[in-house]
Design a protein around this motif. Structure first.
Motif, PDB file in Angstrom:
ATOM      1  N   VAL A  56       2.494  -8.539   1.171  1.00  0.00           N
ATOM      2  CA  VAL A  56       2.373  -7.374   2.051  1.00  0.00           C
ATOM      3  C   VAL A  56       0.898  -7.174   2.402  1.00  0.00           C
ATOM      4  CG1 VAL A  56       2.739  -4.895   2.290  1.00  0.00           C
ATOM      5  CG2 VAL A  56       4.418  -6.286   1.044  1.00  0.00           C
ATOM      6  N   ASP A  57       0.575  -7.298   3.676  1.00  0.00           N
ATOM      7  CA  ASP A  57      -0.792  -7.061   4.140  1.00  0.00           C
ATOM      8  C   ASP A  57      -0.989  -5.620   4.597  1.00  0.00           C
ATOM      9  OD1 ASP A  57      -1.532  -9.725   3.694  1.00  0.00           O
ATOM     10  OD2 ASP A  57      -0.761 -10.329   5.664  1.00  0.00           O
ATOM     11  N   ALA A  58       0.106  -4.978   5.016  1.00  0.00           N
ATOM     12  CA  ALA A  58       0.017  -3.607   5.515  1.00  0.00           C
ATOM     13  C   ALA A  58       1.423  -3.047   5.682  1.00  0.00           C
ATOM     14  CB  ALA A  58      -0.733  -3.555   6.839  1.00  0.00           C
ATOM     15  N   LEU A  59       1.523  -1.728   5.754  1.00  0.00           N
ATOM     16  CA  LEU A  59       2.756  -1.050   6.126  1.00  0.00           C
ATOM     17  C   LEU A  59       2.508  -0.287   7.425  1.00  0.00           C
ATOM     18  CD1 LEU A  59       4.298   0.507   2.859  1.00  0.00           C
ATOM     19  CD2 LEU A  59       5.077  -1.491   4.135  1.00  0.00           C
ATOM     20  N   THR A  60       3.448  -0.399   8.350  1.00  0.00           N
ATOM     21  CA  THR A  60       3.332   0.310   9.630  1.00  0.00           C
ATOM     22  C   THR A  60       4.287   1.490   9.633  1.00  0.00           C
ATOM     23  OG1 THR A  60       2.801  -1.763  10.746  1.00  0.00           O
ATOM     24  CG2 THR A  60       3.439   0.105  12.122  1.00  0.00           C
ATOM     25  N   LEU A  61       3.772   2.674   9.873  1.00  0.00           N
ATOM     26  CA  LEU A  61       4.577   3.885   9.926  1.00  0.00           C
ATOM     27  C   LEU A  61       4.852   4.271  11.374  1.00  0.00           C
ATOM     28  CD1 LEU A  61       3.644   3.848   6.974  1.00  0.00           C
ATOM     29  CD2 LEU A  61       3.398   6.333   7.087  1.00  0.00           C
ATOM     30  N   ASN A  62       5.844   5.094  11.563  1.00  0.00           N
ATOM     31  CA  ASN A  62       6.240   5.552  12.899  1.00  0.00           C
ATOM     32  C   ASN A  62       6.429   7.065  12.844  1.00  0.00           C
ATOM     33  OD1 ASN A  62       7.429   6.081  15.353  1.00  0.00           O
ATOM     34  ND2 ASN A  62       8.865   4.377  15.268  1.00  0.00           N
ATOM     35  N   HIS A  63       5.356   7.814  13.119  1.00  0.00           N
ATOM     36  CA  HIS A  63       5.370   9.273  13.025  1.00  0.00           C
ATOM     37  C   HIS A  63       5.712   9.709  11.591  1.00  0.00           C
ATOM     38  CE1 HIS A  63       5.806   8.560  17.355  1.00  0.00           C
ATOM     39  NE2 HIS A  63       5.232   9.751  17.518  1.00  0.00           N
ATOM     40  N   GLY A  64       5.027   9.114  10.649  1.00  0.00           N
ATOM     41  CA  GLY A  64       5.270   9.425   9.243  1.00  0.00           C
ATOM     42  C   GLY A  64       4.342  10.492   8.714  1.00  0.00           C
ATOM     43  N   THR A  65       4.295  10.595   7.390  1.00  0.00           N
ATOM     44  CA  THR A  65       3.427  11.546   6.720  1.00  0.00           C
ATOM     45  C   THR A  65       2.728  10.807   5.583  1.00  0.00           C
ATOM     46  OG1 THR A  65       3.337  13.757   5.694  1.00  0.00           O
ATOM     47  CG2 THR A  65       5.221  12.370   5.115  1.00  0.00           C
ATOM     48  N   ALA A  66       2.221  11.544   4.606  1.00  0.00           N
ATOM     49  CA  ALA A  66       1.563  10.929   3.450  1.00  0.00           C
ATOM     50  C   ALA A  66       2.328  11.293   2.187  1.00  0.00           C
ATOM     51  CB  ALA A  66       0.112  11.399   3.348  1.00  0.00           C
ATOM     52  N   VAL A  67       2.167  10.467   1.161  1.00  0.00           N
ATOM     53  CA  VAL A  67       2.726  10.766  -0.155  1.00  0.00           C
ATOM     54  C   VAL A  67       1.675  11.502  -0.975  1.00  0.00           C
ATOM     55  CG1 VAL A  67       3.709   9.813  -2.272  1.00  0.00           C
ATOM     56  CG2 VAL A  67       4.172   8.688  -0.084  1.00  0.00           C
ATOM     57  N   VAL A  68       2.083  12.604  -1.565  1.00  0.00           N
ATOM     58  CA  VAL A  68       1.243  13.256  -2.567  1.00  0.00           C
ATOM     59  C   VAL A  68       1.583  12.564  -3.873  1.00  0.00           C
ATOM     60  CG1 VAL A  68       0.617  15.426  -3.667  1.00  0.00           C
ATOM     61  CG2 VAL A  68       1.318  15.406  -1.258  1.00  0.00           C
ATOM     62  N   ALA A  69       0.699  11.715  -4.344  1.00  0.00           N
ATOM     63  CA  ALA A  69       1.052  10.731  -5.368  1.00  0.00           C
ATOM     64  C   ALA A  69       1.394  11.323  -6.727  1.00  0.00           C
ATOM     65  CB  ALA A  69      -0.074   9.707  -5.513  1.00  0.00           C
ATOM     66  N   GLY A  70       0.784  12.439  -7.087  1.00  0.00           N
ATOM     67  CA  GLY A  70       1.004  12.964  -8.435  1.00  0.00           C
ATOM     68  C   GLY A  70       0.541  11.962  -9.470  1.00  0.00           C
ATOM     69  N   GLU A  71       1.407  11.627 -10.432  1.00  0.00           N
ATOM     70  CA  GLU A  71       1.051  10.661 -11.466  1.00  0.00           C
ATOM     71  C   GLU A  71       1.567   9.259 -11.158  1.00  0.00           C
ATOM     72  OE1 GLU A  71       2.466  12.188 -15.158  1.00  0.00           O
ATOM     73  OE2 GLU A  71       1.406  14.102 -14.967  1.00  0.00           O
ATOM     74  N   SER A  72       2.070   9.058  -9.967  1.00  0.00           N
ATOM     75  CA  SER A  72       2.615   7.742  -9.590  1.00  0.00           C
ATOM     76  C   SER A  72       1.494   6.774  -9.235  1.00  0.00           C
ATOM     77  CB  SER A  72       3.577   7.889  -8.401  1.00  0.00           C
ATOM     78  OG  SER A  72       2.874   8.364  -7.263  1.00  0.00           O
ATOM     79  N   THR A  73       1.839   5.514  -9.164  1.00  0.00           N
ATOM     80  CA  THR A  73       0.889   4.463  -8.794  1.00  0.00           C
ATOM     81  C   THR A  73       0.926   4.249  -7.287  1.00  0.00           C
ATOM     82  OG1 THR A  73       1.196   3.333 -10.915  1.00  0.00           O
ATOM     83  CG2 THR A  73       0.309   2.027  -9.091  1.00  0.00           C
ATOM     84  N   VAL A  74      -0.242   4.298  -6.657  1.00  0.00           N
ATOM     85  CA  VAL A  74      -0.315   4.096  -5.211  1.00  0.00           C
ATOM     86  C   VAL A  74      -0.239   2.596  -4.912  1.00  0.00           C
ATOM     87  CG1 VAL A  74      -1.719   4.368  -3.139  1.00  0.00           C
ATOM     88  CG2 VAL A  74      -1.658   6.199  -4.862  1.00  0.00           C
ATOM     89  N   LEU A  75       0.728   2.225  -4.088  1.00  0.00           N
ATOM     90  CA  LEU A  75       0.906   0.826  -3.706  1.00  0.00           C
ATOM     91  C   LEU A  75       0.186   0.506  -2.403  1.00  0.00           C
ATOM     92  CD1 LEU A  75       4.733   0.485  -4.463  1.00  0.00           C
ATOM     93  CD2 LEU A  75       2.834  -0.339  -5.878  1.00  0.00           C
ATOM     94  N   VAL A  76       0.333   1.407  -1.429  1.00  0.00           N
ATOM     95  CA  VAL A  76      -0.264   1.195  -0.106  1.00  0.00           C
ATOM     96  C   VAL A  76      -0.830   2.523   0.385  1.00  0.00           C
ATOM     97  CG1 VAL A  76       0.102   0.377   2.259  1.00  0.00           C
ATOM     98  CG2 VAL A  76       1.470  -0.589   0.384  1.00  0.00           C
ATOM     99  N   ALA A  77      -2.026   2.457   1.004  1.00  0.00           N
ATOM    100  CA  ALA A  77      -2.661   3.652   1.568  1.00  0.00           C
ATOM    101  C   ALA A  77      -3.251   3.308   2.932  1.00  0.00           C
ATOM    102  CB  ALA A  77      -3.745   4.188   0.635  1.00  0.00           C
ATOM    103  N   THR A  78      -3.535   4.336   3.709  1.00  0.00           N
ATOM    104  CA  THR A  78      -4.102   4.137   5.043  1.00  0.00           C
ATOM    105  C   THR A  78      -5.575   3.748   4.950  1.00  0.00           C
ATOM    106  OG1 THR A  78      -4.839   6.422   5.267  1.00  0.00           O
ATOM    107  CG2 THR A  78      -2.567   5.939   5.910  1.00  0.00           C
TER     108      THR A  78
END
Length: 348
Positions: free
Chosen positions: A160-182
């Motif tokens: 995975v080189d990138a994720l493409t969103l379509n009018h999306g939002t952001a994840v408030v990660a909390g204690e989770s592991t961030v996999l992909v960010a802008t």
């Protein structure tokens, strides 16, 4: 009209052709959906391709129209919830939480926060922000379709080189592991005016996370549209979904909060989950096949029994074959036979 050496009734052939076209059209219409994010919607805004992709990984694909379906699954199963149109209730969340306790994986893709109650109820710490995510520099066809290029090393991001969103939002990660960010030039457009206001700032925002919940795992993506048909062909989106599905025995597509399945699919699911109904349908099919067989191959008429011909006809035949016989004598003999036959019929 002659076709292949056989006479064909043109009006009947036309009628049969029209009936076939109408039948195929009705079946296709009854087996597909036009609902946005629908698992049986093959158009650009459906997610039929995601269901197909799950099958391509070797997993069995099941459709859940009720959260009670989770009760039969756990380790080895990935459940998918895309853009639920209403929040999950407490009783429904308990089924999904138990699924995670049995080692299942839950993929939630949402952008307006409808799934937040579910995430909280199962014990996940990630949430959806809900504000529109934009990136004026790194995007696909426009800032409202940000391309998230900050990818962390993880089994779920292999290839995975990138994720493409379509009018999306952001994840408030909390204690989770961030996999992909802008990229660092993205922002959350709270008032959706398409501009960076004084109370909005440029920053990198998470769009995909993972965390352990119970014995299972919860993966959150901040846009259900990332997996619609028109976006599923984006290389990173497809690779990410493939990684989530890889190694699973079953992919459970949860449509319980995404609109009803098409009529034909709904009927098939009903029959599949009801053994008594399956038995009734098998019986009906056997009756139809038997009736059709009788129509195509009717029972042949019973052969004529020698000696059971009309007495007058027998007399005429006898005289013709043996000219020396007196016709009157033969006639009287045949009348006696006819009388005996009549008495026999009366006795019966």
């Amino acid at each position: 009209m002659c076709v292949g050496g056989h006479d064909v009734d043109v009006p009947r052939a036309v009628l049969v052709g029209v009936a076939l076209v109408v039948g195929v059209t009705l079946v296709y219409g009854g087996a597909t959906s036009v609902a946005a994010f629908g698992a049986f919607n093959p158009s650009w805004e459906g997610t039929a391709d995601l269901r197909t992709l799950a099958g391509e990984t070797g997993a069995d694909t099941e459709v859940a129209t009720n959260t009670t379906a989770y009760d039969g699954y756990g380790n080895g199963t990935v459940a998918v919830i895309v853009a639920p149109d209403e929040p999950y209730e407490a009783a429904e969340i308990r089924h999904i939480a138990a699924f995670l306790e049995r080692g299942g994986t839950l993929l939630v893709a949402d952008r307006n926060g409808t799934a937040d109650d579910l995430l909280e109820g199962v014990g996940a710490t990630a949430r959806l922000d809900g504000a529109a995510l934009r990136d004026d520099r790194t995007h696909y066809r426009g800032p409202a379709l940000p391309v998230a290029t900050n990818v962390s090393e993880h089994p779920l991001t292999t290839g995975v080189d990138a994720l493409t969103l379509n009018h999306g939002t952001a994840v408030v990660a909390g204690e989770s592991t961030v996999l992909v960010a802008t990229s660092d030039f993205a922002y959350l457009d709270d008032d959706r005016n398409g501009e960076v206001d004084d109370d909005e700032s440029l920053a990198s925002h998470p769009v995909a996370t993972t965390e352990t919940v119970g014995a299972g795992r919860v993966v959150v993506v901040s846009d259900g549209s990332a997996f619609i048909n028109v976006m599923a062909d984006r290389p990173g989106n497809r690779a990410f979904a493939t990684n989530v599905f890889n190694g699973s025995d079953t992919v459970l597509i949860d449509t319980s909060h995404g609109g009803d399945p098409p009529p034909v699919i709904s009927a098939l699911l009903t029959v599949r989950n009801s053994p008594p109904l399956q038995g009734v349908l098998v019986g009906l099919v056997l009756v139809v096949v038997f009736a059709w067989h009788r129509r195509l191959y009717p029972r042949p008429a019973a052969p004529a029994v020698e000696g059971a011909s009309d007495p007058d006809a027998v007399a005429a035949s006898a005289v013709g074959r043996y000219p020396r016989m007196e016709r009157g004598r033969v006639g009287r003999l045949m009348q006696g036979v006819k009388s005996l036959n009549s008495q026999s019929d009366d006795d019966e």
